[in-house]
Design an enzyme around this catalytic site. Structure first.
Site, mmCIF file in Angstrom:
data_model
loop_
_atom_site.group_PDB
_atom_site.id
_atom_site.type_symbol
_atom_site.label_atom_id
_atom_site.label_comp_id
_atom_site.label_asym_id
_atom_site.label_seq_id
_atom_site.Cartn_x
_atom_site.Cartn_y
_atom_site.Cartn_z
ATOM 1 N N HIS A 116 1.056 -1.129 0.117
ATOM 2 C CA HIS A 116 0.100 -0.031 0.004
ATOM 3 C C HIS A 116 0.851 1.172 0.042
ATOM 4 O O HIS A 116 0.876 1.998 0.893
ATOM 5 C CB HIS A 116 -0.872 0.011 1.126
ATOM 6 C CG HIS A 116 -2.076 -1.041 1.145
ATOM 7 N ND1 HIS A 116 -1.886 -2.289 1.712
ATOM 8 C CD2 HIS A 116 -3.261 -1.095 0.408
ATOM 9 C CE1 HIS A 116 -2.945 -3.020 1.476
ATOM 10 N NE2 HIS A 116 -3.898 -2.200 0.611
ATOM 11 N N HIS A 138 -6.604 7.522 -1.819
ATOM 12 C CA HIS A 138 -7.504 6.417 -1.377
ATOM 13 C C HIS A 138 -6.742 5.416 -0.157
ATOM 14 O O HIS A 138 -7.409 4.762 0.576
ATOM 15 C CB HIS A 138 -8.171 5.454 -2.254
ATOM 16 C CG HIS A 138 -7.267 4.371 -2.855
ATOM 17 N ND1 HIS A 138 -6.096 4.544 -3.556
ATOM 18 C CD2 HIS A 138 -7.187 3.049 -2.260
ATOM 19 C CE1 HIS A 138 -5.636 3.416 -3.864
ATOM 20 N NE2 HIS A 138 -6.154 2.526 -2.951
ATOM 21 N N ASP A 151 -9.082 -0.298 -7.593
ATOM 22 C CA ASP A 151 -8.289 -0.829 -6.462
ATOM 23 C C ASP A 151 -7.833 -2.006 -6.531
ATOM 24 O O ASP A 151 -6.740 -2.504 -6.062
ATOM 25 C CB ASP A 151 -9.179 -0.605 -5.099
ATOM 26 C CG ASP A 151 -8.645 -0.694 -3.948
ATOM 27 O OD1 ASP A 151 -6.947 -0.400 -3.805
ATOM 28 O OD2 ASP A 151 -8.784 -0.662 -2.548
HETATM 29 N N1 LIG Z 1 -5.858 -12.205 -2.509
HETATM 30 C C1 LIG Z 1 -5.737 -10.945 -3.193
HETATM 31 N N2 LIG Z 1 -6.330 -9.968 -2.540
HETATM 32 C C2 LIG Z 1 -6.180 -8.764 -3.194
HETATM 33 C C3 LIG Z 1 -5.478 -8.563 -4.368
HETATM 34 N N3 LIG Z 1 -5.807 -7.297 -4.836
HETATM 35 C C4 LIG Z 1 -6.367 -6.359 -3.739
HETATM 36 N N4 LIG Z 1 -6.602 -7.740 -2.720
HETATM 37 C C5 LIG Z 1 -7.219 -7.307 -1.527
HETATM 38 O O1 LIG Z 1 -8.433 -6.623 -1.538
HETATM 39 C C6 LIG Z 1 -8.334 -5.302 -0.806
HETATM 40 C C7 LIG Z 1 -8.681 -3.996 -1.343
HETATM 41 O O2 LIG Z 1 -8.518 -3.193 -0.207
HETATM 42 P P1 LIG Z 1 -7.207 -2.847 0.499
HETATM 43 O O3 LIG Z 1 -6.090 -2.158 -0.642
HETATM 44 O O4 LIG Z 1 -7.126 -2.406 1.825
HETATM 45 O O5 LIG Z 1 -6.342 -4.517 0.601
HETATM 46 C C8 LIG Z 1 -6.708 -5.224 -0.330
HETATM 47 C C9 LIG Z 1 -6.171 -6.695 -0.406
HETATM 48 O O6 LIG Z 1 -6.654 -7.322 0.915
HETATM 49 C C10 LIG Z 1 -5.096 -9.566 -4.984
HETATM 50 O O7 LIG Z 1 -4.643 -9.686 -6.184
HETATM 51 N N5 LIG Z 1 -5.160 -10.809 -4.321
HETATM 52 ZN ZN LIG Z 2 -5.845 0.462 -2.471
#
Ligand SMILES: Nc1nc2c(ncn2[C@@H]2O[C@@H]3COP(=O)(O)O[C@H]3[C@H]2O)c(=O)[nH]1
Ligand SMILES: [Zn+2]
Length: 402
Positions: A130, A170, A280
């Site tokens: 992040h 975000h 996202d």
């Molecule tokens: N397993 C998995 N989780 C994802 C992926 N992309 C986003 N996420 C999850 O989706 C969430 C979206 O919100 P966040 O960015 O807080 O944290 C992210 C991750 O926990 C991915 O490619 N694989």
């Molecule tokens: Zn994000």
């Protein structure tokens, strides 16, 4: 697992085929030399030239593709494959604001925009996933989608400004530990926000902290009414990125889809939430050589959290446990039950996002499937059990109330 990326790639081939480490620009084919898009492209080309000269040792591939979308409108994708540095990312973000005419429409001074982007950059932490580059990926996906869906003809500039700025802000000051951790560890954020989307509330609050300062307030020339609308919109969009609200938001969108009306504010609000959610979680809609390093970053952050949970005697989030999770197990359910249904609904509203087949891309899909099958064998330690079901965003294998 063999089908990982298969369905997603079908969408990726047509719609979401964008790379996080690359700069992609969608633009209609144009002939007018004074067209702002063409002028922008010239600027982009000089930037590319500069990069090519200054970083001669960095392998750079620049290529163009032309695609047919909606009737005869051609879309060109300009793609420069290399890792962008943070300073360049700030320039690219600035270009997105310019390119969507926000500078002129909202009388945003360039130095204020630059200061805003710099403050944003400073408030993203140096953590595996992040981070500022994730902010860029999400914003770039949003920007690409706005062009691809021709949203400028349906929504007003304020809505678009809300969407782009929400994407930029975000995940501000994300600590690398998710809401479950915040709540279980009773962190300052969980206490402050009473366990209600502590992170997303924080990202939002930091965004408006930045906007409180006159020198970085890109909305400072707007009327009080306009600012109010933007603030409400950004809060709505950023809070929508809390994955525990995934099913609620997706169901709302599905319910209005058959009668979707761009003149209805409630409908537009839901669409804006869907757009930021799609952006996202769009890493897996990118080419495999881009998606996979991002998955490594995500797992690294997950594992850091579960290590900390073990150390502090807190409940260990199963999909983050390094002893249980494999790359395939973390992705199968996520793609099938979270990403794909969400992307499909957006494509239902925008037929131009529908699956389109490109022979050469189907070939690369085959290659990617083979690569994945091989990497799957390599990544899974022999003593590991079959992946478990994790009914949570990071690794769910069946739809649940998130
Ligand atoms: N397993 C998995 N989780 C994802 C992926 N992309 C986003 N996420 C999850 O989706 C969430 C979206 O919100 P966040 O960015 O807080 O944290 C992210 C991750 O926990 C991915 O490619 N694989
Ligand atoms: Zn994000």
């Amino acid at each position: 697992m063999r089908e990982r990326g298969f369905g997603v790639h079908k969408i990726a081939c047509s719609t979401f085929y964008m790379c996080h480490k690359v700069w992609l620009l969608f633009y209609p084919k144009i002939h007018d030399n004074n067209d702002p898009i063409k002028l922008f492209l010239n600027r982009l080309q000089s930037l590319e030239k500069r990069i090519l000269t200054e970083a001669a040792e960095t392998p750079v591939i620049v290529y163009e593709m032309k695609r047919q979308v909606e009737g005869n409108r051609k879309i060109k994708i300009l793609c420069c494959c290399r890792q962008w540095e943070d300073a360049e990312i700030m320039v690219l973000l600035q270009v997105m604001y310019t390119d969507l005419d926000f500078i002129s429409t909202f009388n945003i001074e360039l130095d204020v925009l630059q200061q805003f982007l710099y403050e944003v950059y400073r408030r993203y932490n140096n953590i595996p996933f992040h981070n500022f580059k994730h902010c860029f990926c999400v914003t770039q996906m949003m920007y690409g989608l706005i062009w691809l869906t021709d949203l400028r003809s349906e929504m007003d500039s304020i809505d678009l400004l809300i969407m782009l700025t929400s994407a930029v802000c975000h995940d501000l000051d994300h600590t690398g530990y998710n809401n479950a951790y915040q709540i279980n560890a009773r962190t300052e954020l969980a206490l402050r926000y009473n366990d209600i989307s502590p992170l997303e509330n924080h990202h939002c609050a930091v965004a408006f902290e930045i906007l409180e300062k006159t020198e970085s307030n890109i909305f400072r020339n707007l009327s009080t009414e306009q600012f109010k609308r933007i603030r409400e919109g950004i809060i709505k969009c950023i809070l929508a990125t809390d994955m525990t609200r995934h099913t609620e938001i997706l169901n709302k969108f599905k319910a209005i889809l058959p009668v979707f009306d761009f003149s209805d504010k409630d409908h537009r609000d839901v669409l804006m939430m869907i757009m930021i959610k799609v952006s996202d979680i769009s890493n897996e809609a990118r080419p495999m050589d881009v998606a996979e390093p991002w998955l490594d970053c995500l797992l690294q952050e997950f594992f850091n959290q579960s290590d900390m949970e073990k150390l502090e005697g807190l409940p260990v989030t199963p999909f983050m446990d390094r002893d249980k999770v494999t790359k395939p197990s973390s992705q199968t359910g996520f793609i099938r039950f979270v990403l794909f249904p969400l992307f499909t609904e957006l494509a239902n509203l925008f037929p131009c996002l529908e699956v389109r087949k490109f022979p050469e891309e189907n070939l690369s899909l085959e290659r990617e499937k083979q690569n994945w099958t091989q990497s799957e064998k390599m990544v899974k330690p022999s003593n590991l059990k079959e992946p478990e079901a994790h009914p949570e965003p990071g690794g769910m294998t069946k739809p649940v109330n998130l």
